[in-house]
Design a protein around this motif. Structure first.
Motif, PDB file in Angstrom:
ATOM      1  N   SER A   1      23.460 -40.117  60.416  1.00 38.43           N
ATOM      2  CA  SER A   1      23.130 -40.000  58.994  1.00 38.43           C
ATOM      3  C   SER A   1      22.341 -41.195  58.478  1.00 38.43           C
ATOM      4  CB  SER A   1      24.409 -39.857  58.153  1.00 38.43           C
ATOM      5  OG  SER A   1      25.207 -38.795  58.592  1.00 38.43           O
ATOM      6  N   LEU A   2      22.286 -42.263  59.267  1.00 39.99           N
ATOM      7  CA  LEU A   2      21.794 -43.546  58.778  1.00 39.99           C
ATOM      8  C   LEU A   2      20.381 -43.474  58.227  1.00 39.99           C
ATOM      9  CD1 LEU A   2      22.390 -46.557  58.461  1.00 39.99           C
ATOM     10  CD2 LEU A   2      21.559 -46.893  60.799  1.00 39.99           C
ATOM     11  N   ARG A   3      19.451 -42.899  58.961  1.00 39.14           N
ATOM     12  CA  ARG A   3      18.055 -42.892  58.554  1.00 39.14           C
ATOM     13  C   ARG A   3      17.804 -41.970  57.356  1.00 39.14           C
ATOM     14  NH1 ARG A   3      15.443 -47.244  60.813  1.00 39.14           N
ATOM     15  NH2 ARG A   3      15.466 -47.187  63.082  1.00 39.14           N
ATOM     16  N   ALA A   4      18.343 -40.762  57.423  1.00 35.80           N
ATOM     17  CA  ALA A   4      17.973 -39.753  56.425  1.00 35.80           C
ATOM     18  C   ALA A   4      18.738 -39.893  55.115  1.00 35.80           C
ATOM     19  CB  ALA A   4      18.175 -38.349  57.000  1.00 35.80           C
ATOM     20  N   VAL A   5      20.062 -40.030  55.187  1.00 42.43           N
ATOM     21  CA  VAL A   5      20.846 -40.063  53.950  1.00 42.43           C
ATOM     22  C   VAL A   5      21.535 -41.393  53.710  1.00 42.43           C
ATOM     23  CG1 VAL A   5      21.224 -37.583  53.995  1.00 42.43           C
ATOM     24  CG2 VAL A   5      22.906 -39.083  55.053  1.00 42.43           C
ATOM     25  N   GLY A   6      21.597 -42.258  54.708  1.00 39.27           N
ATOM     26  CA  GLY A   6      22.170 -43.571  54.517  1.00 39.27           C
ATOM     27  C   GLY A   6      23.663 -43.630  54.779  1.00 39.27           C
TER      28      GLY A   6
ATOM     29  N   ALA B   1      12.311 -35.402  58.814  1.00 41.79           N
ATOM     30  CA  ALA B   1      13.492 -35.527  57.956  1.00 41.79           C
ATOM     31  C   ALA B   1      14.265 -34.212  57.888  1.00 41.79           C
ATOM     32  CB  ALA B   1      13.079 -35.966  56.554  1.00 41.79           C
ATOM     33  N   PHE B   2      13.537 -33.092  57.902  1.00 43.58           N
ATOM     34  CA  PHE B   2      14.185 -31.779  57.888  1.00 43.58           C
ATOM     35  C   PHE B   2      15.054 -31.591  59.133  1.00 43.58           C
ATOM     36  CE2 PHE B   2      13.972 -27.417  59.535  1.00 43.58           C
ATOM     37  CZ  PHE B   2      14.629 -26.735  58.519  1.00 43.58           C
ATOM     38  N   LEU B   3      14.514 -31.938  60.296  1.00 52.59           N
ATOM     39  CA  LEU B   3      15.290 -31.814  61.531  1.00 52.59           C
ATOM     40  C   LEU B   3      16.503 -32.735  61.513  1.00 52.59           C
ATOM     41  CD1 LEU B   3      12.381 -31.638  64.154  1.00 52.59           C
ATOM     42  CD2 LEU B   3      13.805 -29.766  63.307  1.00 52.59           C
ATOM     43  N   ALA B   4      16.311 -33.948  60.993  1.00 51.95           N
ATOM     44  CA  ALA B   4      17.438 -34.875  60.883  1.00 51.95           C
ATOM     45  C   ALA B   4      18.513 -34.317  59.956  1.00 51.95           C
ATOM     46  CB  ALA B   4      16.953 -36.232  60.376  1.00 51.95           C
TER      47      ALA B   4
ATOM     48  N   ALA C   1      22.071 -29.956  52.808  1.00 50.16           N
ATOM     49  CA  ALA C   1      21.162 -31.002  53.279  1.00 50.16           C
ATOM     50  C   ALA C   1      19.707 -30.596  53.095  1.00 50.16           C
ATOM     51  CB  ALA C   1      21.443 -31.316  54.752  1.00 50.16           C
ATOM     52  N   VAL C   2      19.383 -29.353  53.448  1.00 46.68           N
ATOM     53  CA  VAL C   2      18.002 -28.885  53.338  1.00 46.68           C
ATOM     54  C   VAL C   2      17.583 -28.739  51.878  1.00 46.68           C
ATOM     55  CG1 VAL C   2      16.447 -26.958  53.848  1.00 46.68           C
ATOM     56  CG2 VAL C   2      18.049 -27.759  55.585  1.00 46.68           C
ATOM     57  N   VAL C   3      18.437 -28.125  51.057  1.00 46.78           N
ATOM     58  CA  VAL C   3      18.111 -27.963  49.639  1.00 46.78           C
ATOM     59  C   VAL C   3      17.966 -29.322  48.967  1.00 46.78           C
ATOM     60  CG1 VAL C   3      18.992 -27.145  47.412  1.00 46.78           C
ATOM     61  CG2 VAL C   3      19.150 -25.682  49.435  1.00 46.78           C
ATOM     62  N   GLY C   4      18.873 -30.238  49.256  1.00 46.54           N
ATOM     63  CA  GLY C   4      18.786 -31.567  48.670  1.00 46.54           C
ATOM     64  C   GLY C   4      17.513 -32.290  49.065  1.00 46.54           C
ATOM     65  N   LEU C   5      17.089 -32.116  50.312  1.00 49.62           N
ATOM     66  CA  LEU C   5      15.857 -32.741  50.788  1.00 49.62           C
ATOM     67  C   LEU C   5      14.643 -32.184  50.054  1.00 49.62           C
ATOM     68  CD1 LEU C   5      15.065 -34.842  52.954  1.00 49.62           C
ATOM     69  CD2 LEU C   5      14.613 -32.919  54.492  1.00 49.62           C
ATOM     70  N   ILE C   6      14.611 -30.861  49.872  1.00 52.47           N
ATOM     71  CA  ILE C   6      13.488 -30.224  49.175  1.00 52.47           C
ATOM     72  C   ILE C   6      13.437 -30.661  47.713  1.00 52.47           C
ATOM     73  CG2 ILE C   6      12.595 -28.002  48.373  1.00 52.47           C
ATOM     74  CD1 ILE C   6      13.648 -26.770  50.961  1.00 52.47           C
TER      75      ILE C   6
END
Length: 297
Positions: free
Chosen positions: A209-214, A35-38, A251-256
């Motif tokens: 963007s589909l898989r990770a954030v929709g 997910a991080f790479l995405a 993107a990275v901060v939001g994922l964390i």
């Protein structure tokens, strides 16, 4: 006299240890590393395309394209095909239809964009709702990091690299068509074709963007980092690079944050991007108040 027993209470972790755990714990899981790479790929590609979307005031087109690809996603899912290919197919169809209908002088382009986007979105909702499976519509709308696979990453990398390369090759044409429409036509730039290419690039952003954030939150990554960069950048090159920096960071901060508070990754990334925009807007407001708007060069 019995010896003293060791203390039973453990020392509470320091602030530094808490921060380290927040930053490192999410990436102990393999799906989070994917997910991080995405997220990084999205953070680069979406702002590169989004810079032109913001400058050309085409945010409504990005929103319509994002929603419209759900039609292709639904059909592909029903047929047992990779939904990413369905999204690409829907983007192609929407781009072609937009070029065909845009010549109609009676209807404005925004009207055509809205009709196409809502029609394809409704098609996707109907198809997915009719399927007798456990899939939830929210997975497509807001993403699901659990579904990011290695094959998705390679496809995203290929599509994203092609999108960035296309923007680089067409940089001059995009600049002329954006800032001086008349001169662009005089020197032979096919403005309609440039518009069609940009529509296809929008579809690519939605696909990666589909898989990770929709689908819904892909619009956030497309517009918000570029809009934030527009507040601080003085040149077109500076705006693009700043937008990429904002996009990757958000993107990275939001994922964390999403991992640590157990929230939706796509929605959390969207909130982080909106918060950064609000902060930058507030900081730059005094600087922008006394001056007139100056175009990028």
């Amino acid at each position: 006299r019995p010896p003293c027993s060791p203390p039973t209470s453990s020392t509470p972790p320091s602030v530094r240890q808490v921060i380290v755990h927040w930053l490192t714990d999410p990436f102990q899981a393999e799906f989070m590393r994917r997910a991080f790479l995405a997220a990084v790929i999205i953070g680069v590609v979406a702002p590169v395309v989004g810079t032109w979307v913001v400058l050309r005031r085409m945010a409504n087109l990005g929103d319509a394209m994002a929603h419209g690809t759900l039609g292709g996603v639904g059909i592909a899912y029903a047929a047992g095909v990779n939904v990413l290919f369905g999204a690409v197919g829907a983007g192609l169809v929407i781009a072609v239809l937009l070029l065909l209908f845009s010549s109609n002088r009676r209807l404005g382009q925004e009207t055509i964009i809205t009709v196409l986007g809502t029609a394809f979105f409704a098609l996707g909702v109907v198809v997915i709702s009719r399927l007798d499976t456990g899939v939830e519509l929210s997975h497509f709308l807001f993403g699901s990091v659990l579904t990011v696979q290695a094959s998705d990453l390679w496809l995203n990398l290929g599509l994203g690299g092609a999108a960035v390369l296309t923007v680089g090759v067409l940089f001059g044409e995009l600049r002329l068509a954006t800032f001086d429409h008349v001169q662009a036509e005089q020197v032979g730039v096919r403005v309609e074709l440039v518009q069609g290419v940009l529509v296809m690039l929008l579809a690519v952003v939605v696909v990666i963007s589909l898989r990770a954030v929709g689908i819904v939150m892909s619009v956030t990554m497309l517009v918000t980092p570029a809009a934030t960069a527009r507040l601080v950048a003085r040149t077109l090159r500076q705006m693009t690079l700043t937008a990429v920096a904002f996009g990757v960071g958000e993107a990275v901060v939001g994922l964390i944050v999403a991992y640590n508070i157990d929230s939706s990754p796509g929605a959390t990334i969207g909130l982080v991007a909106a918060a950064v925009f609000a902060i930058v807007f507030a900081i730059t407001l005094p600087r922008r108040m006394p001056h007139h708007h100056r175009p990028l060069n």
